[in-house]
Motif scaffolding. Sequence first.
Motif, PDB file in Angstrom:
ATOM      1  N   UNK A  28      24.298 -30.397  93.666  1.00 61.58           N
ATOM      2  CA  UNK A  28      24.683 -28.993  93.783  1.00 61.58           C
ATOM      3  C   UNK A  28      23.709 -28.068  93.050  1.00 61.58           C
ATOM      4  N   UNK A  29      23.327 -26.976  93.701  1.00 64.62           N
ATOM      5  CA  UNK A  29      22.562 -25.905  93.081  1.00 64.62           C
ATOM      6  C   UNK A  29      23.563 -24.777  92.858  1.00 64.62           C
ATOM      7  N   UNK A  30      23.826 -24.446  91.601  1.00 62.41           N
ATOM      8  CA  UNK A  30      24.984 -23.634  91.249  1.00 62.41           C
ATOM      9  C   UNK A  30      24.608 -22.195  90.898  1.00 62.41           C
ATOM     10  N   UNK A  31      25.323 -21.250  91.500  1.00 62.21           N
ATOM     11  CA  UNK A  31      25.266 -19.843  91.140  1.00 62.21           C
ATOM     12  C   UNK A  31      26.650 -19.492  90.613  1.00 62.21           C
ATOM     13  N   UNK A  32      26.736 -18.924  89.398  1.00 67.04           N
ATOM     14  CA  UNK A  32      28.034 -18.793  88.743  1.00 67.04           C
ATOM     15  C   UNK A  32      28.083 -17.556  87.848  1.00 67.04           C
ATOM     16  N   UNK A  33      29.286 -17.049  87.547  1.00 67.18           N
ATOM     17  CA  UNK A  33      29.397 -15.963  86.565  1.00 67.18           C
ATOM     18  C   UNK A  33      28.999 -16.434  85.175  1.00 67.18           C
ATOM     19  N   UNK A  34      28.517 -15.520  84.358  1.00 63.79           N
ATOM     20  CA  UNK A  34      28.055 -15.860  83.011  1.00 63.79           C
ATOM     21  C   UNK A  34      29.121 -16.586  82.205  1.00 63.79           C
ATOM     22  N   UNK A  35      30.397 -16.183  82.355  1.00 62.29           N
ATOM     23  CA  UNK A  35      31.448 -16.787  81.530  1.00 62.29           C
ATOM     24  C   UNK A  35      31.703 -18.256  81.851  1.00 62.29           C
ATOM     25  N   UNK A  36      31.223 -18.734  83.004  1.00 58.78           N
ATOM     26  CA  UNK A  36      31.418 -20.141  83.352  1.00 58.78           C
ATOM     27  C   UNK A  36      30.156 -20.979  83.195  1.00 58.78           C
ATOM     28  N   UNK A  37      29.064 -20.350  82.801  1.00 57.22           N
ATOM     29  CA  UNK A  37      27.764 -21.034  82.787  1.00 57.22           C
ATOM     30  C   UNK A  37      27.753 -22.245  81.861  1.00 57.22           C
ATOM     31  N   UNK A  38      28.387 -22.139  80.688  1.00 60.19           N
ATOM     32  CA  UNK A  38      28.343 -23.240  79.720  1.00 60.19           C
ATOM     33  C   UNK A  38      28.925 -24.518  80.306  1.00 60.19           C
TER      34      UNK A  38
END
Length: 411
Positions: A28-38
């Motif tokens: 998976x190549x993931x694009x995500x909101x900052x709050x879920x990045x960790x």
Amino acid sequence: MRHILVFAKTPHARTPYDQWLAGSGIVPVVVTPTEYAAGYAHLPHVHAFDDYDTNQLVDKTALRLAREFRVEAVFARAEADVLRAAQLRDLLDLPGQRTESALAFRDKVVMKDHLAGGPVEVPAYRRLDSAYDALEFVAEHGYPVVVKPVSESGSLGTAVIRDEAALDSYLARPWRGVSEIETFVPGQMYHVDGLVVGGEVVFVHPFRYLNDCLSFRDNDWVASLPVAPQDPAHDRLVKAARAVLAELPTPRGTAFHAEFWITPDDRLVFCEIASRTGGGMISPMVRHAFGIDLDKEWLYAECGLPGGVGADPLSAPPYRPAGELNIPPLNGVLEALPDPGTEPDCVLEAVHTGQAGQEFHGGVKSGLFLSGYVVGGETEEDVAARLEHVARWFSEHTRWRPAAQPSGGAS
């Protein structure tokens, strides 16, 4: 190495895409909101953004990554990502839901245009571009009416207008863009959730709401639980959901979340449908009740991987009654949540999205919660009683204090 682009607007703990795809040869190549990045930081390709829903750099980056990694598919489970994912598939000629289909499941007016005059009753409706549209609609249909944004989820921005004073109050607010106005439908609301694989509905089940999906506006809980197969509403709701899917440009592989009313005079009326899994704790409830992870199976369908639903009905896990409970925050500062491990024995799963010391401003939308629970029981009636018990227990074991008042205000 094969790749799939994932718009990941959920924490990794809820949607561990890498674990689900382990052994498949797909990364998976993931694009995500900052709050879920960790939560996704251990993966090799993660790109995080502030203001995720409206930040157009998300779209620009997704296009670059899709080309760079020559992705085979695009997966997007959140309502905010449905259209941007479809447009990306159009641009790159990738399999999956395209823009025409996404609009039919996202824009409530386009949706009802497909369904009007079909086998399932639809309330009177029209697109609301100005105050004049609202005035004409009320003049024709009378009160009460419902106004809602054409493309929001979780009842966000929905207003029930029961009289002239309420209409004046609504019209006095800042204009929020294109909306839909429709006649108010009284009755019990249900949702029907399921999965389409290879163009076939391989799982479908109806659920009954406890309280109301607008309860969050009063900072009250909302819950739902399965409708028993012997309930007369069960087959009616399943038939209606299948009929709606047949009338719409439904993708060959998708989850769906539909809502219907059954009125006091026993009419079944369509509310809306989304090409995604339901919000709140619906997916965990389905997993506990039916042994099916809708998000995981939907991901497999998007990737063209074999899933477990529908392959062998005889091997399906036995059904266990379970319901889902979503408790919104109050207005104020959260001092303490219930101590972990002290939940009633009927709680099968618990999720908390806040912590002590945070300030909240009440409920935002029906699918968002401060605390969510999956509750088990022996029968559907038993589950309903236990959901209410857990809601009371939570209220008794949660502490709040008023938020500090800003200085310099009038005394």
